[in-house]
Write an enzyme that holds these catalytic residues in place. Structure first.
Site, mmCIF file in Angstrom:
data_model
loop_
_atom_site.group_PDB
_atom_site.id
_atom_site.type_symbol
_atom_site.label_atom_id
_atom_site.label_comp_id
_atom_site.label_asym_id
_atom_site.label_seq_id
_atom_site.Cartn_x
_atom_site.Cartn_y
_atom_site.Cartn_z
ATOM 1 N N HIS A 364 0.842 -0.658 0.152
ATOM 2 C CA HIS A 364 -0.744 -0.073 0.009
ATOM 3 C C HIS A 364 1.069 0.620 -0.090
ATOM 4 O O HIS A 364 1.553 1.381 -0.928
ATOM 5 C CB HIS A 364 -0.835 -0.257 1.027
ATOM 6 C CG HIS A 364 -1.884 0.971 1.130
ATOM 7 N ND1 HIS A 364 -2.713 1.883 0.095
ATOM 8 C CD2 HIS A 364 -3.115 1.199 2.690
ATOM 9 C CE1 HIS A 364 -3.317 2.639 0.607
ATOM 10 N NE2 HIS A 364 -3.929 2.163 1.725
ATOM 11 N N HIS A 410 -2.296 -2.116 -9.479
ATOM 12 C CA HIS A 410 -3.662 -1.772 -8.629
ATOM 13 C C HIS A 410 -3.978 -3.427 -8.715
ATOM 14 O O HIS A 410 -4.851 -3.670 -9.427
ATOM 15 C CB HIS A 410 -3.668 -0.289 -8.926
ATOM 16 C CG HIS A 410 -5.284 -0.161 -8.358
ATOM 17 N ND1 HIS A 410 -6.097 -0.001 -7.860
ATOM 18 C CD2 HIS A 410 -4.167 1.149 -7.720
ATOM 19 C CE1 HIS A 410 -6.199 0.865 -6.739
ATOM 20 N NE2 HIS A 410 -5.087 1.116 -6.633
ATOM 21 N N ASP A 465 2.123 5.644 -6.785
ATOM 22 C CA ASP A 465 3.466 5.575 -6.209
ATOM 23 C C ASP A 465 5.061 5.830 -7.391
ATOM 24 O O ASP A 465 5.466 5.665 -6.530
ATOM 25 C CB ASP A 465 3.577 4.463 -5.124
ATOM 26 C CG ASP A 465 2.383 4.415 -4.545
ATOM 27 O OD1 ASP A 465 2.494 5.915 -3.084
ATOM 28 O OD2 ASP A 465 1.987 3.435 -3.842
HETATM 29 C C1 LIG Z 1 -1.333 -2.948 -6.045
HETATM 30 C C2 LIG Z 1 -0.700 -4.885 -6.021
HETATM 31 C C3 LIG Z 1 -0.617 -5.068 -4.163
HETATM 32 C C4 LIG Z 1 -1.969 -5.110 -5.854
HETATM 33 O O1 LIG Z 1 -2.040 -6.284 -5.632
HETATM 34 P P1 LIG Z 1 -3.217 -7.459 -6.743
HETATM 35 O O2 LIG Z 1 -4.828 -6.508 -6.938
HETATM 36 O O3 LIG Z 1 -3.266 -8.710 -5.699
HETATM 37 O O4 LIG Z 1 -3.039 -7.537 -8.616
HETATM 38 P P2 LIG Z 1 -2.861 -8.445 -9.147
HETATM 39 O O5 LIG Z 1 -4.322 -9.239 -9.273
HETATM 40 O O6 LIG Z 1 -2.735 -7.931 -10.441
HETATM 41 O O7 LIG Z 1 -2.073 -9.572 -8.925
HETATM 42 C C5 LIG Z 1 -2.178 -10.535 -9.839
HETATM 43 C C6 LIG Z 1 -1.004 -11.318 -9.220
HETATM 44 O O8 LIG Z 1 -0.108 -10.094 -9.990
HETATM 45 C C7 LIG Z 1 0.912 -10.004 -8.814
HETATM 46 N N1 LIG Z 1 1.902 -8.897 -9.640
HETATM 47 C C8 LIG Z 1 0.898 -7.296 -9.198
HETATM 48 N N2 LIG Z 1 1.479 -6.803 -9.664
HETATM 49 C C9 LIG Z 1 2.592 -6.738 -9.811
HETATM 50 C C10 LIG Z 1 3.857 -5.896 -9.938
HETATM 51 N N3 LIG Z 1 4.321 -4.858 -10.057
HETATM 52 N N4 LIG Z 1 5.575 -6.413 -9.908
HETATM 53 C C11 LIG Z 1 4.978 -8.370 -10.419
HETATM 54 N N5 LIG Z 1 3.398 -8.761 -9.731
HETATM 55 C C12 LIG Z 1 2.819 -8.141 -10.077
HETATM 56 C C13 LIG Z 1 1.143 -10.087 -8.281
HETATM 57 O O9 LIG Z 1 1.813 -10.214 -6.938
HETATM 58 C C14 LIG Z 1 -0.227 -11.224 -8.045
HETATM 59 O O10 LIG Z 1 0.941 -12.373 -8.096
HETATM 60 P P3 LIG Z 1 0.763 -14.070 -7.184
HETATM 61 O O11 LIG Z 1 -0.687 -14.509 -7.813
HETATM 62 O O12 LIG Z 1 2.057 -14.327 -7.454
HETATM 63 O O13 LIG Z 1 0.597 -13.319 -5.607
HETATM 64 C C15 LIG Z 1 -0.115 -5.645 -6.514
HETATM 65 O O14 LIG Z 1 -0.146 -4.914 -8.136
HETATM 66 C C16 LIG Z 1 1.763 -4.673 -6.088
HETATM 67 O O15 LIG Z 1 2.182 -5.884 -5.386
HETATM 68 N N6 LIG Z 1 2.597 -3.983 -6.896
HETATM 69 C C17 LIG Z 1 3.621 -2.959 -6.634
HETATM 70 C C18 LIG Z 1 3.328 -2.067 -5.290
HETATM 71 C C19 LIG Z 1 2.730 -1.055 -5.261
HETATM 72 O O16 LIG Z 1 2.905 -0.232 -6.498
HETATM 73 N N7 LIG Z 1 1.897 -0.762 -3.897
HETATM 74 C C20 LIG Z 1 1.230 0.391 -4.485
HETATM 75 C C21 LIG Z 1 -0.312 -0.165 -5.101
HETATM 76 S S1 LIG Z 1 -1.081 1.834 -4.776
#
Ligand SMILES: CC(C)(COP(=O)(O)OP(=O)(O)OC[C@H]1O[C@@H](n2cnc3c(N)ncnc32)[C@H](O)[C@@H]1OP(=O)(O)O)[C@@H](O)C(=O)NCCC(=O)NCCS
Length: 528
Positions: A364, A410, A465
């Site tokens: 987050h 996201h 971010d």
């Molecule tokens: C924001 C976030 C937590 C959303 O998570 P989410 O809703 O579960 O996203 P998804 O449904 O697309 O995830 C599906 C898969 O893709 C992966 N994924 C999503 N974004 C990713 C990224 N930026 N880099 C690598 N892998 C990523 C997830 O870890 C998940 O992998 P898993 O099934 O092996 O656990 C995720 O995109 C993330 O970790 N981003 C990087 C951190 C970040 O920028 N956070 C700020 C958010 S405003």
């Protein structure tokens, strides 16, 4: 003249009025097509005296006042897409935010009562086992009035997108970034404030911005090496001893008045968190050399000043930063946490401190820290003049080591975050040659195709971010570990605005049902 209630297509008529206002104040807006609203307006003008009609200033003032009144009658109309357009430019006489809320609250209470009575049993979707296992994605379960997130368009604050807010909210300099106080007014009332109202709110926040000594002592009791978010949340918890809500509750305040001490706590909290945040910054990074507030400055500029940055561009950046990070509907970890904790009638300090602890997580709010550290590690390993191929290799190296690429993806958004885009525009205007900004731009090209190639990432595009760190870094705020605290200060505005409405609308204790794996297995076997 058509009566107001019988005008066809009232939503567009109403929105047109908003655009008429905006067009009167901003030449860069699209030309409105206010068909029926102009009809009505011209009919009303026929009642003006001759000397008023020939004086353009008088015509302008009367038109603003008239449109304001017309808009007032239209504040609760739903658009075709179910969102609410509350756009209203107000007259300068209504400077008191509290009394405006007092007028609005009964209307909204009635509206909710009617909604519940008429449509309480309408189904909003199906719950699948995937949703229960998958962090409740897509499950509608919260009422959150201040903003709504569209997966493709991004956030709308009370119906207004970020570019719209940049056009209609008052600014400190012509054509500049919106003042966060204006956004606070908008979130609380659903109305676009004028300059006088924003100025009055700025002054009110200043008058509430005194932090008791014990707060500093609580922070000082922690080692300087404690994470800035730990120090910040500790300071917010220490502010809680002054809670008006808790005092009023202990005295037996009736439920119908809960919102009033919540309002007091919320405005005090919003006013005081920048001081606590700056204390943490100066304590850790500037040998405890504290800079007092400057009463002549607005909220964003004063925040920048107390951190130790007085350039006009950094002030503008802080105004933009605080505005765009304030609210992102109710389901994100920090907002939802505050809403949940407050549903137990914990006061705004307790609720907001809980939210900060969620914001401190790397998935987050901590992602803004992670992004700058990651970008700096790219430069350290490959140099500033990194080629596209080298950058691709670095992204793959990060992914192959089991890490996420910070700043991308996201939980709800499925396109580039508009909060990213407006920061990009800020960078293009103010720091186009900054090498780290150029690297961020290159990442925008390189990362999404790689994340798409992974096949599992639902949104490969950058989020808020991905950009904020390089802007702060450019103006000298280089300490990445501190960045989430800035996010926290901004979140106080959105979270506290909604907490006031939570209490005004009498929202109940939150208590969703949980189940065990065994329960799910048995239920699903029977269902299939
Ligand atoms: C924001 C976030 C937590 C959303 O998570 P989410 O809703 O579960 O996203 P998804 O449904 O697309 O995830 C599906 C898969 O893709 C992966 N994924 C999503 N974004 C990713 C990224 N930026 N880099 C690598 N892998 C990523 C997830 O870890 C998940 O992998 P898993 O099934 O092996 O656990 C995720 O995109 C993330 O970790 N981003 C990087 C951190 C970040 O920028 N956070 C700020 C958010 S405003």
């Amino acid at each position: 003249m058509q009566p107001v209630s019988s005008i066809a297509g009232p939503i567009f008529w109403y929105e047109d009025i908003g655009l008429v206002f905006a067009a009167l104040t901003s030449s860069s807006l699209p030309t409105p097509t206010p068909s029926s609203s102009l009809l009505l307006l011209s009919a009303k003008f026929s009642s003006l005296r001759f000397e008023e009609l020939v004086d353009p200033a008088m015509v302008f003032i009367r038109s603003v006042s008239l449109l304001s009144k017309l808009c007032s009658r239209r504040v609760q109309l739903s658009s075709l897409y179910g969102s609410v357009r509350w756009l209203q430019i107000q007259s300068g006489s209504e400077l008191d935010l509290h009394s405006q809320l007092k007028d609005l609250i009964p209307e909204q209470q009635e509206r909710l009562k009617k909604l519940k009575a008429e449509h309480g049993k309408v189904q909003l979707g199906n719950i699948t086992a995937d949703m229960v296992i998958g962090g409740m994605r897509g499950m509608i379960g919260l009422l959150w009035e201040t903003s709504l997130l569209d997966p493709d368009e991004g956030i709308r604050f009370r119906g207004l997108s970020i570019p719209e807010c940049q056009k209609v909210l008052p600014t400190a300099i012509p054509g500049g970034e919106p003042l966060p106080e204006g956004l606070l007014w908008l979130l609380l009332t659903g109305k676009v404030p004028n300059k006088e109202q924003v100025h009055a709110l700025s002054k009110e926040l200043q008058s509430r911005a005194t932090v008791p000594d014990h707060v500093y002592k609580a922070i000082d009791s922690l080692p300087e090496t404690a994470h800035p978010m730990t120090q910040f949340a500790t300071g917010v918890m220490a502010l809680q001893v002054q809670s008006e809500f808790q005092k009023a509750y202990d005295k037996g305040i009736p439920k119908s008045k809960f919102w009033e001490p919540t309002y007091e706590d919320s405005l005090n909290l919003i006013a005081q968190v920048p001081i606590v945040a700056c204390y943490v910054y100066r304590r850790i990074y500037k040998d405890g050399d504290i800079i007092p507030a400057d009463g002549s400055l607005d909220y964003g500029a004063n925040f920048s000043h107390m951190l130790g940055f007085d350039s006009s561009k950094m002030q503008e950046l802080m105004r933009l930063y605080v505005t765009i990070h304030s609210d992102h509907e109710g389901g994100n970890v920090s907002a939802h946490t505050a809403h949940l904790v407050a549903s137990a009638l914990s006061d705004p300090y307790l609720s907001f401190a809980a939210a900060l602890n969620g914001l401190a997580g790397p998935l987050h709010g901590l992602a803004n820290q992670e992004v700058l550290l990651w970008i700096k590690s790219v430069v350290e390993e490959c140099g500033e003049n990194i080629t596209t191929e080298q950058l691709k290799d670095y992204v793959w190296k990060t992914l192959n080591s089991g890490k996420v690429v910070p700043g991308f993806g996201h939980g709800v958004l499925r396109k580039t975050d508009p909060r990213y885009m407006c920061q990009r525009e800020f960078a293009l205007k103010h720091l186009p040659d900054d090498p780290l900004f150029q690297l961020v731009s290159k990442l925008y090209e390189v990362v999404p195709p790689i994340l798409t190639q992974l096949g599992k990432v639902k949104n490969p595009w950058p989020n808020v971010d991905a950009h904020s760190g390089v802007l702060l870094n450019h103006f000298g705020l280089t300490e990445a570990r501190y960045f989430t605290v800035l996010f926290g200060v901004s979140r106080s505005i959105g979270i506290c605005s909604q907490l006031i409405w939570d209490r005004a609308l009498g929202l109940p204790l939150e208590r969703p049902k949980s189940v065990t794996m065994e329960w799910l297995e048995n239920y699903c076997k029977k269902a299939t």
